[in-house]
Design an enzyme around this catalytic site. Structure first.
Site, PDB file in Angstrom:
ATOM      1  N   TYR A 112    -111.275  31.649 -32.695  1.00  0.00           N
ATOM      2  CA  TYR A 112    -112.095  31.882 -31.502  1.00  0.00           C
ATOM      3  C   TYR A 112    -111.857  33.294 -30.958  1.00  0.00           C
ATOM      4  CZ  TYR A 112    -113.945  30.795 -26.791  1.00  0.00           C
ATOM      5  OH  TYR A 112    -114.644  30.778 -25.613  1.00  0.00           O
ATOM      6  N   LYS A 157    -114.581  36.296 -30.644  1.00  0.00           N
ATOM      7  CA  LYS A 157    -114.919  36.793 -29.310  1.00  0.00           C
ATOM      8  C   LYS A 157    -114.643  38.289 -29.176  1.00  0.00           C
ATOM      9  CE  LYS A 157    -116.546  33.127 -27.311  1.00  0.00           C
ATOM     10  NZ  LYS A 157    -118.001  33.065 -27.049  1.00  0.00           N
TER      11      LYS A 157
END
Length: 305
Positions: A167, A171
């Site tokens: 993640y 991001k």
């Protein structure tokens, strides 16, 4: 020139009348809150979700409140579905002014326990999903001489978070994408920014305690989103938002220290590390080339001295 809220005056309001917005992953959570706020400020909103039922439910809510919205189902990684959504939007309203890349998933595990499949899946949805959607609207926005694109980044990417290597990587990649697209879109008034939200959604349940989640409402983040898609929006900003609290993050660079070359350069670098890592005189370069040229200029300046 990039305006700020100070230029609006205390009595003015940010309106989106006549603007058309696509919000991905808007069937619940942050996307739903974003869609509601954009519609309440006059935008015509395309509510995208993986499944049609939640998207239609949000559309019904917006219409009941007096707003305009249509539903579009499909994964952001499905190029055909995204193209169909863009075509539907243009056929309905004739333009696309705003794209909110909000859709996402989590597959949290420590890196030691994470499978490559889960790593690829998260990167595909967050990064490539945003790329697919942005590519689909890019030329429309450039031709209009108006566009506002927001990528949903995260403090997990900006600062790291245990168990979120996939993640966090995705991001932070969105920040790099934003930095370059903001430069490429500047001449045609396409402004590109990142929003780093902290909110109680289905993605954060079980991660934060209930008393913390109670103040981290999706609705407390959406004002930041509204600013980033407004006519007054900056470009190349990273806005952190949570519980009605807002802050800007910056990818900064410390003052350059010329170490030079030679067999002992690694040792001299190690000795100079406290000075190299000192943030007191840090700056935010306008581009990667600007940073590279600063290195060259530091060397040439040292030689002249």
């Amino acid at each position: 020139m990039n305006a700020s809220t100070d230029s609006l005056g205390s009595g003015a309001s940010l309106r989106l009348d006549g603007r058309v917005a696509i919000v991905t992953g808007a069937g619940a959570g942050l996307g739903r809150a974003h869609a509601h706020l954009l519609a309440s400020r006059g935008a015509q909103v395309v509510v995208n979700d993986l499944n049609l039922a939640p998207a239609e439910a949000v559309v019904a809510e917006i219409r009941a409140a007096g707003g305009q919205a249509i539903a579009a189902a499909g994964s952001v990684t499905d190029e055909a579905a995204v193209q169909a959504m863009v075509a539907q939007t243009l056929a309905t309203w004739g333009r696309i002014d705003i794209l909110v890349n909000n859709a996402g998933i989590l597959r949290d595990k420590s890196f030691a326990k994470m499978t490559l499949e889960d790593f690829r899946l998260v990167v595909d949805v967050h990064l490539m999903g945003a790329v697919v959607c942005t590519k689909a609207v890019w030329e429309t926005m450039r031709a209009q001489q108006h566009g506002r694109i927001v990528f949903t980044t995260s403090s997990s990417g900006l600062f790291g978070n245990f168990g979120q290597s996939n993640y966090g990587a995705a991001k932070m990649a969105l920040v790099g994408l934003m930095q370059t697209l903001a430069l490429e879109g500047e001449k045609t008034n396409v402004r590109v920014n990142c929003l780093a939200p902290t909110a109680a959604t289905a993605m954060t349940q079980g991660i934060l305690p209930p008393e913390v989640l109670a103040v981290l409402t999706p609705e407390s983040v959406s004002p930041g989103l509204l600013f980033l898609v407004s006519d007054e929006a900056p470009t190349r900003a990273i806005l952190n938002a949570g519980a009605g609290v807002f802050a800007a993050s910056h990818v900064s660079l410390t003052a350059p220290v010329h170490i030079g070359t030679g067999a002992d350069a690694p040792e001299r670098l190690a000795a100079a590390w406290p000075r190299i890592s000192d943030r007191a005189d840090s700056t935010v370069p306008g581009s990667g080339m600007e940073q590279s040229m600063r290195e060259v200029q530091t060397v040439l300046g040292t030689r002249r001295a």
